[in-house]
Motif scaffolding. Structure first.
Motif, PDB file in Angstrom:
ATOM      1  N   PHE A 156      -7.034 -24.937  -6.644  1.00  0.00           N
ATOM      2  CA  PHE A 156      -7.677 -23.630  -6.624  1.00  0.00           C
ATOM      3  C   PHE A 156      -6.881 -22.595  -7.401  1.00  0.00           C
ATOM      4  N   GLN A 157      -7.578 -21.537  -7.785  1.00  0.00           N
ATOM      5  CA  GLN A 157      -6.943 -20.504  -8.607  1.00  0.00           C
ATOM      6  C   GLN A 157      -5.700 -19.928  -7.927  1.00  0.00           C
ATOM      7  N   TYR A 158      -5.818 -19.651  -6.622  1.00  0.00           N
ATOM      8  CA  TYR A 158      -4.667 -19.098  -5.911  1.00  0.00           C
ATOM      9  C   TYR A 158      -4.029 -20.145  -5.003  1.00  0.00           C
ATOM     10  N   SER A 159      -4.080 -21.383  -5.456  1.00  0.00           N
ATOM     11  CA  SER A 159      -3.436 -22.520  -4.787  1.00  0.00           C
ATOM     12  C   SER A 159      -4.090 -22.919  -3.469  1.00  0.00           C
ATOM     13  N   ALA A 160      -4.425 -21.917  -2.623  1.00  0.00           N
ATOM     14  CA  ALA A 160      -5.091 -22.194  -1.345  1.00  0.00           C
ATOM     15  C   ALA A 160      -4.316 -23.185  -0.491  1.00  0.00           C
ATOM     16  N   LEU A 161      -3.001 -23.055  -0.467  1.00  0.00           N
ATOM     17  CA  LEU A 161      -2.216 -23.872   0.465  1.00  0.00           C
ATOM     18  C   LEU A 161      -2.475 -23.354   1.868  1.00  0.00           C
ATOM     19  N   LEU A 162      -2.434 -24.264   2.847  1.00  0.00           N
ATOM     20  CA  LEU A 162      -2.655 -23.825   4.219  1.00  0.00           C
ATOM     21  C   LEU A 162      -1.399 -23.111   4.711  1.00  0.00           C
ATOM     22  N   ASN A 163      -1.556 -21.829   5.032  1.00  0.00           N
ATOM     23  CA  ASN A 163      -0.428 -20.960   5.386  1.00  0.00           C
ATOM     24  C   ASN A 163       0.445 -21.490   6.499  1.00  0.00           C
ATOM     25  N   SER A 164      -0.214 -22.153   7.466  1.00  0.00           N
ATOM     26  CA  SER A 164       0.508 -22.499   8.684  1.00  0.00           C
ATOM     27  C   SER A 164       1.346 -23.760   8.515  1.00  0.00           C
ATOM     28  N   LEU A 165       1.202 -24.446   7.373  1.00  0.00           N
ATOM     29  CA  LEU A 165       1.906 -25.714   7.193  1.00  0.00           C
ATOM     30  C   LEU A 165       2.933 -25.592   6.078  1.00  0.00           C
ATOM     31  N   ASN A 166       4.029 -26.339   6.179  1.00  0.00           N
ATOM     32  CA  ASN A 166       5.023 -26.311   5.112  1.00  0.00           C
ATOM     33  C   ASN A 166       4.579 -27.206   3.944  1.00  0.00           C
ATOM     34  N   VAL A 167       5.392 -27.234   2.891  1.00  0.00           N
ATOM     35  CA  VAL A 167       5.015 -27.955   1.676  1.00  0.00           C
ATOM     36  C   VAL A 167       4.681 -29.411   1.988  1.00  0.00           C
ATOM     37  N   TYR A 168       5.546 -30.061   2.762  1.00  0.00           N
ATOM     38  CA  TYR A 168       5.325 -31.476   3.065  1.00  0.00           C
ATOM     39  C   TYR A 168       3.976 -31.675   3.758  1.00  0.00           C
ATOM     40  N   ASP A 169       3.728 -30.867   4.811  1.00  0.00           N
ATOM     41  CA  ASP A 169       2.500 -31.056   5.582  1.00  0.00           C
ATOM     42  C   ASP A 169       1.260 -30.717   4.768  1.00  0.00           C
ATOM     43  N   ASN A 170       1.398 -29.754   3.837  1.00  0.00           N
ATOM     44  CA  ASN A 170       0.270 -29.436   2.969  1.00  0.00           C
ATOM     45  C   ASN A 170      -0.106 -30.625   2.103  1.00  0.00           C
ATOM     46  N   VAL A 171       0.896 -31.247   1.502  1.00  0.00           N
ATOM     47  CA  VAL A 171       0.604 -32.386   0.630  1.00  0.00           C
ATOM     48  C   VAL A 171       0.128 -33.576   1.458  1.00  0.00           C
ATOM     49  N   ALA A 172       0.699 -33.710   2.654  1.00  0.00           N
ATOM     50  CA  ALA A 172       0.337 -34.852   3.502  1.00  0.00           C
ATOM     51  C   ALA A 172      -1.032 -34.671   4.150  1.00  0.00           C
ATOM     52  N   PHE A 173      -1.524 -33.427   4.179  1.00  0.00           N
ATOM     53  CA  PHE A 173      -2.742 -33.098   4.935  1.00  0.00           C
ATOM     54  C   PHE A 173      -3.919 -34.060   4.681  1.00  0.00           C
ATOM     55  N   PRO A 174      -4.318 -34.260   3.403  1.00  0.00           N
ATOM     56  CA  PRO A 174      -5.465 -35.157   3.188  1.00  0.00           C
ATOM     57  C   PRO A 174      -5.185 -36.575   3.666  1.00  0.00           C
ATOM     58  N   LEU A 175      -3.932 -37.021   3.515  1.00  0.00           N
ATOM     59  CA  LEU A 175      -3.587 -38.384   3.934  1.00  0.00           C
ATOM     60  C   LEU A 175      -3.665 -38.518   5.446  1.00  0.00           C
ATOM     61  N   VAL A 176      -3.136 -37.503   6.155  1.00  0.00           N
ATOM     62  CA  VAL A 176      -3.161 -37.536   7.610  1.00  0.00           C
ATOM     63  C   VAL A 176      -4.610 -37.486   8.108  1.00  0.00           C
ATOM     64  N   GLU A 177      -5.433 -36.687   7.417  1.00  0.00           N
ATOM     65  CA  GLU A 177      -6.822 -36.531   7.862  1.00  0.00           C
ATOM     66  C   GLU A 177      -7.644 -37.793   7.639  1.00  0.00           C
ATOM     67  N   HIS A 178      -7.460 -38.423   6.496  1.00  0.00           N
ATOM     68  CA  HIS A 178      -8.438 -39.441   6.103  1.00  0.00           C
ATOM     69  C   HIS A 178      -7.925 -40.860   6.064  1.00  0.00           C
ATOM     70  N   THR A 179      -6.642 -41.072   6.311  1.00  0.00           N
ATOM     71  CA  THR A 179      -6.160 -42.445   6.315  1.00  0.00           C
ATOM     72  C   THR A 179      -5.491 -42.714   7.649  1.00  0.00           C
ATOM     73  N   LYS A 180      -5.320 -43.991   7.944  1.00  0.00           N
ATOM     74  CA  LYS A 180      -4.610 -44.347   9.174  1.00  0.00           C
ATOM     75  C   LYS A 180      -3.247 -44.914   8.817  1.00  0.00           C
ATOM     76  N   LEU A 181      -2.682 -44.414   7.718  1.00  0.00           N
ATOM     77  CA  LEU A 181      -1.413 -44.932   7.242  1.00  0.00           C
ATOM     78  C   LEU A 181      -0.287 -44.551   8.195  1.00  0.00           C
ATOM     79  N   ASP A 182       0.709 -45.389   8.180  1.00  0.00           N
ATOM     80  CA  ASP A 182       1.904 -45.143   8.973  1.00  0.00           C
ATOM     81  C   ASP A 182       2.641 -43.924   8.425  1.00  0.00           C
TER      82      ASP A 182
END
Lengths: 266, 268, 149
Positions: B84-110
């Motif tokens: 997104f133009q203004y990045s739209a990172l989720l404010n409440s999460l740190n860098v790691y959790d932001n990047v991990a977000f889609p993986l945590v939501e949609h995969t059952k990976l360890d």
């Protein structure tokens, strides 16, 4: 001729304005109802949002405890003081306990508790969701295939509905305790009479009235504040306006609903 | 792979897109350019399904985005990423959790697998070691790169970029642009970039689409666009203030208005 | 995850405290759901209940021994009261129930005076001797009458 024309115009403008306001209000109410209903429907769909409800309960419920406790304590204290002043004129200080208890449980606990929640938790819900809208975080959630209604709106409404009755009960307890301290320890009302009257006059119906009100206010505040944030104009000014509107609409809504519910519980 | 058919989007009486037909080829970088208000951001949001068109269709292969069920749309989006133009990172999460977000939501990976993947993505954008910062602690360029890493987290087939270089200093802008170019080539994904940054846009594009007033006015490779005869295209890529694309958007001439409105200007 | 665990526990404590507050009020104040209302019922018929309401105290020798469960009209001219008396308090069959007032503007209550009988009233029994509420207006007018005669 000219004069009647202008006055006619004024009428048309006035009624036009009135009509527009009315239609817009109806439209917003309908929109808010649809938004919250479609959001709440996700409660029964996977994925389960339990974790996010717990997080919101922490932010909205636990976070509001201190302000609720302070409000409750001072409400109980001032009620005891005022009640004593009035009742002492009739020599019926012994009724103080029931006076304080009934006012707090039936009316002041739910209403003041709801006001505090609108001001503290409701405004933060609106501002938070509004900012998520401005910074495209809601769109980002959409793009990551996470439904913002299920993830953002639903947990906040549910947390509000759970937290408010609990907070109001704590408000009641703290208010009664503070009333007891002022009435009995400071003003010298007989402790037994205070507690005895309190127990004798409070009926289950009074308790239900207080809890049903708290529940109703929780639903109302949850819906209004999430709606205002979700539908905020995506500018900084829009979010500021939405937050103000949420607090105003929430507070007025609480008072109106309070009247309606009170009339059911007399 | 993706194409639109008679796509229109109106906002009340403003026409943002007008019967636009575009084709986006798979595994290429398609750059959509145009001035402010040319409808390019609207086009991107329509392609991503964030808005509904007033009329027309968007085809993903044989699937029409118009009238698609939400479930199907979400399935499709699991294979999409967006910066997104203004990045739209989720404010409440740190860098790691932001990047991990889609993986945590949609995969059952360890968790350990997710950790490795997130570290890889952050390494790709050059931000390994910044996992614990919050979005508010990042500069604009870093936030964009984190958002980029997040968009890549699910190894998407299609990635949308909304003004990836705007608001960044030239070096950060260059870093982002080259990242888009390189990663598109190496991962065989389809990139759709909306930008008004002519230099960066032409640099990374395999295919350029130029929009003006909701219409496609030129299309082709960067060289085709550079050598296009259309005066509007030339004005745009050279950034000249005067030309067929007017600077002023008012419908009538101000001087004419002044002369003809009674009582405004008296010429004696 | 560690921090989420902590949040979860705090929320758990919060919910527990809230429910405790509710339960305390329900049991202690409201006497909801039979927890506070273990008692037996007796009825009493009054000529004039004097505005007595359900929930009013029932007192014996100045001690609260129960409350008024309901006030109804009996036939077309009398008031029928159901009293809920604490278990363990035995009322004699010739006990007298009277509607009285606490203080000058205070609440109405039912005062019971024990009689001399050995037998006691069973559950769903009846107190036969009753005294109606004292009407202050009646008293005053009676006083005025008698003094003017």
């Amino acid at each position: 001729m000219n004069k009647t024309n202008t006055s006619q115009n004024t009428f048309i403008i006035f009624f036009g304005y009135l009509g527009r306001c009315f239609l817009r209000a109806i439209e917003s109410i309908g929109d808010a109802a649809v938004l919250s209903a479609t959001s709440l429907a996700h409660l029964f769909h996977r994925p389960w949002q339990g974790k996010h409800i717990v997080l919101q309960l922490y932010a909205l419920g636990v976070g509001s405890f201190v302000i609720i406790a302070i409000t409750g304590a001072f409400t109980g204290m001032v009620l005891a003081l005022q009640g004593y002043y009035t009742l002492a004129k009739f020599g019926s200080e012994s009724l103080l306990g029931s006076g304080v208890a009934l006012s707090i449980i039936r009316e002041l606990g739910p209403v003041l508790g709801a006001f505090m929640m609108v001001g503290r938790a409701g405004s933060s819900i609106t501002a938070e969701i509004g900012i998520m809208r401005v910074t495209e975080q809601l769109d980002a959630l959409q793009m990551m295939a996470v439904n913002p209604k299920a993830r953002v709106i639903l947990p906040r409404i549910i947390a509000m509905i759970i937290a408010l009755p609990l907070l109001v009960s704590m408000f009641d307890m703290i208010g009664l305790g503070a009333g007891y301290i002022v009435g009995v320890e400071l003003l010298g009302v007989n402790g037994g009479a205070f507690v005895g009257e309190m127990i004798a006059k409070v009926t289950p119906m009074d308790l239900y009235a207080g809890w049903v009100k708290a529940l109703g206010f929780g639903i109302l505040i949850g819906i209004i504040c999430t709606y205002m944030g979700y539908r905020a104009t995506p500018t900084t000014e829009g979010v500021a306006k939405a937050t103000t509107q949420a607090v105003v609409a929430g507070s007025v809504g609480v008072l109106v609903l309070d009247y309606i519910l009170t009339s059911f519980f007399l | 792979m993706i194409h639109t058919e008679q796509l229109s989007r109106h906002f009340d009486d403003v026409i943002a897109l007008n019967n636009t037909d575009i084709h986006i080829k798979a595994q290429q970088t398609t750059v959509i350019m145009g001035g402010s208000g040319s409808g390019k951001t609207t086009l991107l949001r329509l392609l991503a399904g964030l808005e509904c068109p007033t009329s027309g269709h968007i085809w993903y292969g044989d699937d029409d985005l118009n009238g698609m069920s939400q479930k199907r749309l979400y399935q499709l989006r699991a294979r999409m990423g967006m910066l997104f133009q203004y990045s739209a990172l989720l404010n409440s999460l740190n860098v790691y959790d932001n990047v991990a977000f889609p993986l945590v939501e949609h995969t059952k990976l360890d968790n350990s697998v997710i950790h490795t993947m997130v570290t890889m993505k952050l390494e790709q954008v050059g931000l390994r070691g910044f996992e614990n910062l919050m979005p508010s602690q990042l500069s604009g360029g870093m936030a964009k790169r984190v958002a980029f890493a997040r968009a890549l987290a699910m190894d998407p087939e299609v990635v949308f970029f909304d003004e990836p270089t705007s608001g960044l200093d030239p070096i950060s802008a260059g870093v982002i642009a080259s990242l888009i170019g390189n990663i598109t080539k190496h991962t065989k994904m389809t990139s759709i970039v909306v930008t008004h940054d002519v230099h960066a846009g032409l640099e990374i594009a395999d295919h350029v689409i130029l929009l003006w007033q909701g219409k496609v006015i030129a299309e082709g490779t960067s060289d085709v666009i550079r050598n296009c005869d259309d005066a509007r295209v030339q004005q745009f890529i050279e950034g000249r203030p005067d030309g067929p694309i007017p600077f002023s958007r008012s419908e009538t001439s101000y001087i004419e208005d002044l002369l003809h409105k009674p009582g405004t200007v008296r010429i004696s | 995850m560690q921090s989420y665990r902590k949040t979860e526990i705090t929320v758990g404590v919060f919910v527990f405290l809230g429910i405790m507050a509710m339960a305390w009020m329900a049991i202690k104040l409201g006497q909801v759901g039979g927890l506070g209302s273990s008692g037996y019922h007796v009825s009493a018929t009054f000529e004039d209940a004097g505005g007595l309401r359900a929930g009013a105290d029932v007192m014996l020798a100045g001690v609260s021994i129960g409350r008024v469960a309901s006030v109804q009209l009996k036939g077309q001219e009398e008031a029928l009261l159901q009293l809920e008396i604490q278990q363990g308090v035995k009322l004699t069959t010739d006990a007298i129930a009277a509607v009285r007032t606490k203080g000058i503007i205070g609440e109405r209550y039912v005062r019971i005076s024990q009689g001399a009988d050995d037998e006691t009233i069973e559950d769903h029994g009846e107190i036969e001797e009753t005294e109606s509420a004292i009407n202050i207006e009646d008293l005053v007018s009676k006083y005025i009458f008698s003094s003017s005669e």
